[in-house]
Structures are given as structure tokens and as C-alpha cells.
Design an enzyme around this catalytic site. Structure first.
Site, PDB file in Angstrom:
ATOM      1  N   LEU A  13     -11.345   2.503  -6.244  1.00 51.80           N
ATOM      2  CA  LEU A  13     -12.347   1.871  -7.114  1.00 51.80           C
ATOM      3  C   LEU A  13     -12.197   2.417  -8.537  1.00 51.80           C
ATOM      4  CD1 LEU A  13     -14.652  -0.249  -6.658  1.00 51.80           C
ATOM      5  CD2 LEU A  13     -16.230   1.673  -6.828  1.00 51.80           C
ATOM      6  N   GLY A  14     -11.068   2.029  -9.178  1.00 51.79           N
ATOM      7  CA  GLY A  14     -10.827   2.422 -10.572  1.00 51.79           C
ATOM      8  C   GLY A  14     -11.097   1.242 -11.484  1.00 51.79           C
ATOM      9  N   GLU A  63      10.631  -4.751  -3.395  1.00 46.10           N
ATOM     10  CA  GLU A  63      10.822  -5.300  -4.756  1.00 46.10           C
ATOM     11  C   GLU A  63      12.084  -4.763  -5.427  1.00 46.10           C
ATOM     12  OE1 GLU A  63       7.467  -5.036  -7.451  1.00 46.10           O
ATOM     13  OE2 GLU A  63       6.087  -5.445  -5.808  1.00 46.10           O
ATOM     14  N   HIS A 109       4.617 -10.442  -7.501  1.00 44.73           N
ATOM     15  CA  HIS A 109       4.164  -9.377  -8.416  1.00 44.73           C
ATOM     16  C   HIS A 109       3.865  -9.943  -9.811  1.00 44.73           C
ATOM     17  CE1 HIS A 109       4.357  -4.827  -9.484  1.00 44.73           C
ATOM     18  NE2 HIS A 109       3.431  -5.461 -10.188  1.00 44.73           N
ATOM     19  N   ASP A 154       0.724  -9.414  -3.348  1.00 45.43           N
ATOM     20  CA  ASP A 154       1.420  -9.636  -4.622  1.00 45.43           C
ATOM     21  C   ASP A 154       2.543  -8.624  -4.813  1.00 45.43           C
ATOM     22  OD1 ASP A 154       1.605 -10.911  -7.283  1.00 45.43           O
ATOM     23  OD2 ASP A 154       0.936  -8.965  -8.044  1.00 45.43           O
ATOM     24  N   ARG A 207       0.439  -1.593  -5.075  1.00 39.28           N
ATOM     25  CA  ARG A 207       1.884  -1.407  -4.974  1.00 39.28           C
ATOM     26  C   ARG A 207       2.277  -1.612  -3.506  1.00 39.28           C
ATOM     27  NH1 ARG A 207       2.061  -2.249  -9.618  1.00 39.28           N
ATOM     28  NH2 ARG A 207       2.859  -0.910 -11.273  1.00 39.28           N
ATOM     29  N   ILE A 222      -9.389  -1.516 -12.111  1.00 35.33           N
ATOM     30  CA  ILE A 222      -9.199  -2.830 -11.477  1.00 35.33           C
ATOM     31  C   ILE A 222     -10.169  -3.009 -10.310  1.00 35.33           C
ATOM     32  CG2 ILE A 222      -7.560  -4.221 -10.117  1.00 35.33           C
ATOM     33  CD1 ILE A 222      -5.347  -2.969 -11.950  1.00 35.33           C
TER      34      ILE A 222
HETATM   35  N1  LIG Z   1       0.030  -6.386  -9.067  1.00 38.50           N
HETATM   36  C1  LIG Z   1      -0.019  -6.153 -10.353  1.00 38.50           C
HETATM   37  O1  LIG Z   1       0.504  -6.925 -11.169  1.00 38.50           O
HETATM   38  C2  LIG Z   1      -0.728  -4.930 -10.859  1.00 38.50           C
HETATM   39  C3  LIG Z   1      -1.247  -4.970 -12.156  1.00 38.50           C
HETATM   40  C4  LIG Z   1      -1.916  -3.845 -12.635  1.00 38.50           C
HETATM   41  C5  LIG Z   1      -2.038  -2.718 -11.847  1.00 38.50           C
HETATM   42  N2  LIG Z   1      -1.497  -2.711 -10.604  1.00 38.50           N
HETATM   43  C6  LIG Z   1      -1.618  -1.508  -9.786  1.00 38.50           C
HETATM   44  O2  LIG Z   1      -2.999  -1.167  -9.668  1.00 38.50           O
HETATM   45  C7  LIG Z   1      -3.118   0.229  -9.783  1.00 38.50           C
HETATM   46  C8  LIG Z   1      -4.525   0.612 -10.152  1.00 38.50           C
HETATM   47  O3  LIG Z   1      -4.747   0.316 -11.503  1.00 38.50           O
HETATM   48  P1  LIG Z   1      -6.088   0.811 -12.244  1.00 38.50           P
HETATM   49  O4  LIG Z   1      -5.912   0.476 -13.672  1.00 38.50           O
HETATM   50  O5  LIG Z   1      -7.294   0.314 -11.522  1.00 38.50           O
HETATM   51  O6  LIG Z   1      -5.954   2.383 -12.039  1.00 38.50           O
HETATM   52  P2  LIG Z   1      -7.111   3.455 -12.018  1.00 38.50           P
HETATM   53  O7  LIG Z   1      -6.443   4.770 -12.168  1.00 38.50           O
HETATM   54  O8  LIG Z   1      -8.183   3.101 -12.986  1.00 38.50           O
HETATM   55  O9  LIG Z   1      -7.743   3.326 -10.564  1.00 38.50           O
HETATM   56  C9  LIG Z   1      -7.099   3.760  -9.411  1.00 38.50           C
HETATM   57  C10 LIG Z   1      -8.154   4.214  -8.408  1.00 38.50           C
HETATM   58  O10 LIG Z   1      -7.482   4.569  -7.193  1.00 38.50           O
HETATM   59  C11 LIG Z   1      -8.054   5.770  -6.708  1.00 38.50           C
HETATM   60  N3  LIG Z   1      -7.076   6.481  -5.878  1.00 38.50           N
HETATM   61  C12 LIG Z   1      -5.954   7.129  -6.277  1.00 38.50           C
HETATM   62  N4  LIG Z   1      -5.333   7.695  -5.218  1.00 38.50           N
HETATM   63  C13 LIG Z   1      -6.091   7.398  -4.141  1.00 38.50           C
HETATM   64  C14 LIG Z   1      -5.993   7.716  -2.774  1.00 38.50           C
HETATM   65  N5  LIG Z   1      -4.975   8.442  -2.295  1.00 38.50           N
HETATM   66  N6  LIG Z   1      -6.956   7.262  -1.948  1.00 38.50           N
HETATM   67  C15 LIG Z   1      -7.989   6.530  -2.415  1.00 38.50           C
HETATM   68  N7  LIG Z   1      -8.139   6.199  -3.705  1.00 38.50           N
HETATM   69  C16 LIG Z   1      -7.205   6.631  -4.561  1.00 38.50           C
HETATM   70  C17 LIG Z   1      -8.438   6.564  -7.949  1.00 38.50           C
HETATM   71  O11 LIG Z   1      -9.431   7.521  -7.651  1.00 38.50           O
HETATM   72  C18 LIG Z   1      -8.922   5.459  -8.871  1.00 38.50           C
HETATM   73  O12 LIG Z   1     -10.309   5.244  -8.713  1.00 38.50           O
HETATM   74  C19 LIG Z   1      -2.031   0.607 -10.810  1.00 38.50           C
HETATM   75  O13 LIG Z   1      -1.662   1.961 -10.691  1.00 38.50           O
HETATM   76  C20 LIG Z   1      -0.900  -0.323 -10.434  1.00 38.50           C
HETATM   77  O14 LIG Z   1      -0.069   0.298  -9.482  1.00 38.50           O
HETATM   78  C21 LIG Z   1      -0.855  -3.787 -10.098  1.00 38.50           C
HETATM   79  O1  LIG Z   2       1.048  -1.976 -13.158  1.00 37.66           O
HETATM   80  C1  LIG Z   2       0.929  -3.057 -13.724  1.00 37.66           C
HETATM   81  O2  LIG Z   2       0.200  -3.244 -14.712  1.00 37.66           O
HETATM   82  C2  LIG Z   2       1.643  -4.239 -13.172  1.00 37.66           C
HETATM   83  O3  LIG Z   2       1.939  -4.064 -11.825  1.00 37.66           O
HETATM   84  C3  LIG Z   2       2.857  -4.519 -13.923  1.00 37.66           C
HETATM   85  O4  LIG Z   2       3.695  -3.397 -13.888  1.00 37.66           O
HETATM   86  P1  LIG Z   2       5.110  -3.452 -13.187  1.00 37.66           P
HETATM   87  O5  LIG Z   2       5.652  -4.765 -13.491  1.00 37.66           O
HETATM   88  O6  LIG Z   2       5.703  -2.232 -13.666  1.00 37.66           O
HETATM   89  O7  LIG Z   2       5.002  -3.224 -11.788  1.00 37.66           O
END
Ligand SMILES: NC(=O)c1ccc[n+]([C@@H]2O[C@H](COP(=O)([O-])OP(=O)(O)OC[C@H]3O[C@@H](n4cnc5c(N)ncnc54)[C@H](O)[C@@H]3O)[C@@H](O)[C@H]2O)c1
Ligand SMILES: O=C(O)[C@H](O)COP(=O)(O)O
Length: 310
Positions: A150-151, A259, A277, A254, A230, A153
Site C-alpha cells: 500500500l504505497g 520479460e 507491461h 501486466d 513486477r 500506487i
Molecule cells: N506495471 C507497470 O507499468 C508499473 C508502473 C509503475 C510501477 N510499477 C511497480 O509498482 C511498484 C510500486 O510502486 P509505488 O510507486 O507504489 O512504490 P512505493 O514504494 O510507493 O510503494 C510500495 C509499497 O510496497 C510495500 N512493500 C515493499 N516490500 C514489501 C513486502 N516485502 N511486503 C509487503 N509490502 C511491501 C512498501 O511498504 C510500500 O508501501 C514499483 O516499484 C514498480 O515495480 C509497475
Molecule cells: O516502474 C515503472 O514505473 C514501470 O513499470 C515502468 O518501468 P519499467 O518499464 O522499467 O519496468
């Protein structure tokens, strides 16, 4: 004279032109171009622009003596060797918060598409099959949604889910005191409680295969899972077995362990909805993350801290 920036991820002509107003660009979006660019421009490169899936390795950091700043365009930075950068005092930043709304929209889209079976119903219709010959897909509104991570996103996903009158539970590294949702200390307990799970943690070693066979069994045969985080967070083989055997009802994905290759073990499954993705990428989110990168780099090279350090 402009400083030299190495760009390792593919970017549109429009983005490259905007960045070229501030930087002398060395553009190397393929593996071959990358090693050749580092070998030819090592003495001049002061910053690297990359993304989480492409990263920057310790040996590449070591090969760049003038490097001061590494920026991930997206939120993820799992393949940047942050420890190696810190040892050299190199600043690392990411695009935190620039694509969170886009990812959360996509996560809800995958949830709706998967639970309501929208792609599959479209295929059936093209085959001339009308609704009476098909099982009714379950409702989404009012169900129990478990958010894993719960960060930035995860919270955007929760806001959207609230509009669907869902009960929201979450599992996180630690309990948050700024949300009214139910905290579950273990992922297994969350999976037992939830109708749907959405994964929104970072990737990397700390979350690898967190979603495994016991978690999937706890979610159960009427449960659905969505992953926009991921691919490494889910044990793909365990998920493919669970989907095939009906031990989980469906998955909307996604991101993949394979990948940039597609996930062969999931491609033929009728209860998986897959996207390549793209959850975080839209013209709007790219423009915003390029803008943040430029602001971060201007700040760093004028002696101020970056806005989004990692
Ligand atoms: N599919 C996509 O295109 C896409 C796009 C953006 C981000 N992402 C992924 O989403 C992830 C999260 O992004 P964000 O900006 O919300 O990051 P963030 O750091 O704000 O939130 C991540 C949350 O995960 C929690 N967390 C970390 N490790 C954990 C664990 N072992 N168990 C439980 N909770 C855990 C953290 O406490 C935090 O609240 C990114 O790191 C990226 O890998 C994917
Ligand atoms: O982490 C992100 O914001 C997205 O997944 C895009 O990053 P990537 O293309 O590096 O995975």
C-alpha cells in the site's frame, strides 16, 4: 557546453528532443549500443537515464568515472545497483508518483476485465455465442479487495476501489496510520479474507515469489489476482498450475518473470487476461516523468537535493 547524458531506455523523438535542450545525449536503447556507448563516452557521461527493467549494473557504474546521477524514469528501480552507486556517492532518483494514477487505472481495468470476463465474452460473441450459452461472470462492486503493497500506487488503487464500494484490506511491510483500511500482518491472512488481490509492491529480492502456491490456495477457486507490480513477485509456475486446475478463478497480469518475452505458460489459459507491461506508460505519464527527470537533474547539478531520491 551541455553535459553528457547516457539514455538506456527507448524514448519517443518528442521526449528526446525535449531532453536535448538540456543535455548532450548519448542514446543507447539496445544491449549492443549500451556497451559500445559506455566504452566510447565513459569519460564524459555525468548522468544516466534508465528504467527499472533495464537498470544499470555495478560494473557499468564502475566504468563511468564522471557519473554523478542515475535516474529511473518510472517508479521501479529494481535493476539499478543502488548500493554500488551509494558507495561512490552517486545520487539515484526515480519517477515516483508520475505514473501512479495511470497504473491504478490499468489495475482496475485488469480487475474488471478479468472478473467480468470481458475479453473472453468478446471472443465468444465474435464466434456467434450469445449470453444464454455462457456462465454469468461475478460482480465486482461490494467485494473484498486485498492490496499487497500500500504505497503510492496501492493508495491510488484503494481510492478507485472505494468508488466500487469494496471493503479494502492490505498487507504492507508495516501498518500505515494514514489509512482506514484493515491491515493484515501476513499475505496469507489477507488472501484468506480477500475476494480479489492486487499486487503493488516493488520487485527485487525482498518480494520474490511472495505470491506462491499456499497464497493462491488461500485466495481460492472463486478468487482473482491482478499483478501490476513486477513479474518476480508471483511464482509463475504456481500461478499457471492454479489457473489451469481452477484453484484460482482468474488472473489479470501486466508484468512477467519472462520479460521481455511473453509468458508461454500463461498464453493459452482462458482465465488469464494479459497486457505487455504498459500499466504505467501513457503519453501523459511519459511527459510527466521526463519533466520530473529534467527537474531532478537541474536541481542536482545546481547543488540542490533531487525531489525523488531512492
Ligand atoms: N506495471 C507497470 O507499468 C508499473 C508502473 C509503475 C510501477 N510499477 C511497480 O509498482 C511498484 C510500486 O510502486 P509505488 O510507486 O507504489 O512504490 P512505493 O514504494 O510507493 O510503494 C510500495 C509499497 O510496497 C510495500 N512493500 C515493499 N516490500 C514489501 C513486502 N516485502 N511486503 C509487503 N509490502 C511491501 C512498501 O511498504 C510500500 O508501501 C514499483 O516499484 C514498480 O515495480 C509497475
Ligand atoms: O516502474 C515503472 O514505473 C514501470 O513499470 C515502468 O518501468 P519499467 O518499464 O522499467 O519496468
Amino acid at each position: 557546453m551541455l553535459s553528457t547524458l547516457l539514455i538506456l531506455n527507448p524514448l519517443s523523438e518528442q521526449s528526446l528532443q525535449r531532453i536535448a535542450q538540456d543535455w548532450q545525449i548519448v542514446y543507447a536503447p539496445t544491449t549492443q549500443q549500451r556497451s559500445a556507448a559506455i566504452a566510447s563516452h565513459a569519460e564524459h557521461i555525468r548522468a544516466v537515464l534508465t528504467i527499472g527493467s533495464i537498470g544499470l549494473q555495478a560494473r557499468e557504474i564502475a566504468a563511468l568515472p564522471k557519473l554523478e546521477l542515475i535516474c529511473a524514469l518510472g517508479a521501479g528501480f529494481e535493476n539499478i545497483d543502488v548500493a554500488a552507486a551509494r558507495e561512490r556517492g552517486i545520487v539515484v532518483s526515480n519517477g515516483a508518483g508520475t505514473n501512479d494514477a495511470c497504473v491504478a487505472d490499468h489495475a482496475m481495468g485488469l480487475l474488471l476485465a478479468t472478473v467480468r470476463g470481458i475479453p473472453q465474452l468478446g471472443v465468444a460473441l465474435h464466434q456467434g455465442i450469445w449470453r444464454d450459452a455462457l456462465p454469468l461472470p461475478p460482480s465486482v462492486s461490494g467485494k473484498r479487495l486485498g492490496i499487497v503493497g500500500l504505497g503510492t500506487i496501492g493508495k491510488q488503487i484503494a481510492r478507485r476501489a472505494a468508488g466500487f464500494d469494496m471493503a479494502i484490506g492490505y498487507h504492507n511491510r508495516s501498518m500505515r496510520n494514514d489509512v482506514p483500511f484493515t491491515y493484515f500482518a501476513t499475505l496469507l491472512e489477507l488472501a484468506v479474507w480477500a475476494d480479489f488481490l492486487i499486487i503493488a509492491t516493488p520487485g527485487g529480492a525482498g518480494t520474490r515469489h511472495m505470491v506462491n502456491a499456499p497464497v493462491l490456495d488461500a485466495l481460492g477457486p472463486e478468487g482473482f489476482i491482478v499483478n501490476i507490480a513486477r513479474g518476480s513477485v508471483i511464482d509463475t509456475a504456481a500461478l499457471a498450475h492454479a489457473l489451469r486446475e481452477g484453484r484460482v478463478a482468474g488472473a489479470g497480469l501486466d508484468v512477467y518473470e519472462s520479460e521481455p518475452l511473453p509468458p508461454t505458460e500463461l498464453l493459452d489459459l482462458p482465465n488469464a487476461v494479459l497486457t505487455p507491461h504498459v500499466a504505467g506508460w501513457s503519453p501523459e505519464s511519459v511527459a510527466e516523468t521526463v519533466r520530473l527527470f529534467l527537474e531532478n537533474s537541474q536541481r542536482h547539478f545546481s547543488g540542490q537535493p533531487v525531489l525523488t531520491p531512492v
